[in-house]
Design an enzyme around this catalytic site. Structure first.
Site, mmCIF file in Angstrom:
data_model
loop_
_atom_site.group_PDB
_atom_site.id
_atom_site.type_symbol
_atom_site.label_atom_id
_atom_site.label_comp_id
_atom_site.label_asym_id
_atom_site.label_seq_id
_atom_site.Cartn_x
_atom_site.Cartn_y
_atom_site.Cartn_z
ATOM 1 N N SER A 177 0.831 -1.195 0.000
ATOM 2 C CA SER A 177 0.000 0.000 0.000
ATOM 3 C C SER A 177 0.873 1.256 0.000
ATOM 4 O O SER A 177 1.814 1.360 -0.794
ATOM 5 C CB SER A 177 -0.920 -0.057 1.232
ATOM 6 O OG SER A 177 -1.972 0.845 1.149
ATOM 7 N N ASP A 233 -8.361 -5.242 -6.125
ATOM 8 C CA ASP A 233 -7.800 -4.259 -5.196
ATOM 9 C C ASP A 233 -7.876 -2.854 -5.809
ATOM 10 O O ASP A 233 -7.386 -2.607 -6.904
ATOM 11 C CB ASP A 233 -6.336 -4.628 -4.888
ATOM 12 C CG ASP A 233 -5.683 -3.643 -3.928
ATOM 13 O OD1 ASP A 233 -6.329 -2.633 -3.552
ATOM 14 O OD2 ASP A 233 -4.535 -3.883 -3.530
ATOM 15 N N ASP A 295 -9.742 -7.071 -1.259
ATOM 16 C CA ASP A 295 -8.619 -7.595 -2.039
ATOM 17 C C ASP A 295 -7.326 -6.848 -1.727
ATOM 18 O O ASP A 295 -6.238 -7.298 -2.096
ATOM 19 C CB ASP A 295 -8.911 -7.498 -3.545
ATOM 20 C CG ASP A 295 -9.910 -8.553 -4.000
ATOM 21 O OD1 ASP A 295 -10.314 -9.379 -3.159
ATOM 22 O OD2 ASP A 295 -10.296 -8.547 -5.188
ATOM 23 N N HIS A 296 -7.450 -5.688 -1.093
ATOM 24 C CA HIS A 296 -6.263 -4.910 -0.746
ATOM 25 C C HIS A 296 -5.586 -5.472 0.504
ATOM 26 O O HIS A 296 -4.389 -5.275 0.711
ATOM 27 C CB HIS A 296 -6.654 -3.448 -0.501
ATOM 28 C CG HIS A 296 -5.493 -2.530 -0.229
ATOM 29 N ND1 HIS A 296 -4.471 -2.345 -1.135
ATOM 30 C CD2 HIS A 296 -5.171 -1.763 0.840
ATOM 31 C CE1 HIS A 296 -3.577 -1.498 -0.630
ATOM 32 N NE2 HIS A 296 -3.985 -1.137 0.570
#
Ligand SMILES: *[C@@H]1O[C@H](CO)[C@@H](O)[C@H](O)[C@H]1NC(C)=O
Ligand SMILES: *[C@@H]1O[C@H](CO)[C@@H](O)[C@H](O)[C@H]1NC(C)=O
Ligand SMILES: *[C@@H]1O[C@H](CO)[C@@H](O)[C@H](O)[C@H]1NC(C)=O
Length: 358
Positions: A177, A233, A295-296
């Site tokens: 991220s 994501d 999904d992240h």
């Protein structure tokens, strides 16, 4: 009664075709041999490091006894752990003896609401010229988080010390991220400003950080880069890519590897699709809507979020560890018995940097 049976047959045939397709895919994968580009084992190892850096108990993290400090990362030797309390950042530098490599990992955002952070990303402007590179634009916030905080001097110092200790090990930089964005700036910094030639970068679910000119500059200096994206994501889709305005838009650097599931019902396979060298392969994650936060939070089956909620909570047994704290309350845990040079060098480099910017 006939119809269901007929349907069943169609279903079976589709399944077979699917399997067939899959075999083809596997074959293609082998045939084209991408192993020099993307190493699945290494990806899993680095994902575990990117996951571990999220841990909130600093004592367990520093002594590598945390619940995620296990499995493929066993035996990791922590050199330095940095917590920038002011900006809520966390990173570590250490040695993976099984890989003969220096590992640097950056934590992603540690906010109560990742939704807010993501919404915010929608509007991020390309608002900073990457120093000394004409036309290369990046997002100031991401640049700032690595270059303009306590993180950079401590990381660079730790890498230098480790290389003095162990020789010129390759450096592998990772993060998830926002941590992936910081990892990118770090890898480029080490390659360009500190002449480290064997820098590898592998990020998970990172946002875009700059424009096309920055991406090509990046690729030139950190060619061994893998950007893993997962399913739908949302974060790799941000800040947005506007194909109609190639000069003005954010642009990912290559090489993307898109993991996603195919199959029906219980027959689900995860594919790791090696994308093209453009950075913006339309057949990879860009081929889906990119609307998932779930999904992240998981990559290659590994948790990519903090183990507890709360913004920047620090758990640490202050008596058990040697550490230093600067005036802003930022913490450096170091394997070296107190070396005041670190904090001193932070202050010095801060001054140098302000001078450069003025
Ligand atoms: C992939 O990485 C692992 C761990 O570094 C290594 O042992 C293995 O040899 C690598 N495989 C290839 C094909 O390079
Ligand atoms: C930019 O270039 C100037 C002059 O060559 C140099 O002094 C400075 O360190 C460079 N800045 C960065 C961030 O590389
Ligand atoms: C970095 O910090 C200095 C001094 O605090 C500031 O003047 C400069 O604008 C900052 N740079 C960025 C990219 O925000």
């Amino acid at each position: 009664m006939d119809r269901p049976r007929w349907l069943k047959l169609v279903f079976l045939i589709s399944l077979l075709m699917l399997c067939h397709g899959r075999t083809n895919l596997a074959f293609k994968f082998k045939h084209q041999d991408y192993s020099h580009i993307y190493n699945q084992t290494l990806a899993k190892i680095l994902a575990e490091y990117a996951s571990a850096v999220y841990m909130t108990d600093l004592t367990e993290l520093f002594t590598w006894t945390c619940s995620r400090c296990n499995d493929l990362t066993k035996g990791f030797e922590m050199i330095e752990l940095i917590v920038d309390v002011q900006y809520c950042l966390q990173a570590f530098v250490g040695v993976a003896h099984d890989l003969n490599a220096i590992i640097i990992a950056f934590r992603g955002t540690q906010e109560n609401s990742i939704q807010n952070w993501i919404e915010d990303l929608l509007w991020k402007q390309l608002d900073l010229n990457y120093p000394n590179i004409s036309d290369a634009m990046v997002h100031r916030g991401f640049y700032f988080a690595y270059h303009n905080t306590t993180v950079r001097p401590v990381v660079v110092n730790a890498v230098k010390r480790t290389r003095k200790l162990y020789g010129k090990f390759p450096v592998m930089v990772t993060g998830h991220s926002m941590g992936g964005a910081m990892a990118s700036f770090c890898a480029l910094d080490l390659a360009v400003n500190f002449g480290i030639h064997n820098v590898q970068l592998m990020t998970f679910g990172q946002p875009r950080v700059g424009n096309a000119a920055f991406a090509s500059y990046f690729t030139e200096h950190v060619p061994k880069t893998i950007r893993v994206t997962n399913g739908n994501d949302i974060v790799p889709h941000l800040p947005p890519y506007y194909s109609l305005f190639p000069q003005k838009t954010y642009h990912h650097f290559p090489r993307e590897v898109w993991t996603h599931n195919i199959g029906i019902g219980t027959l689900v396979y995860m594919i790791e699709q090696i994308c093209d060298g453009s950075g913006e392969d339309p057949s990879c994650s860009r081929s889906v809507s990119g609307d998932s936060i779930t999904d992240h939070k998981k990559y290659l089956g590994i948790d990519m979020q903090a183990d507890t909620w709360g913004s920047c909570r620090i758990v640490m047994d202050y008596s058990a560890l040697q550490y230093q704290m600067d005036l802003a309350g930022n913490i450096v845990l170091s394997k070296d018995p107190v070396s005041p040079s670190i904090i001193q060098s932070i202050t010095q480099e801060d001054n140098t940097r302000s001078n450069v910017q003025n």
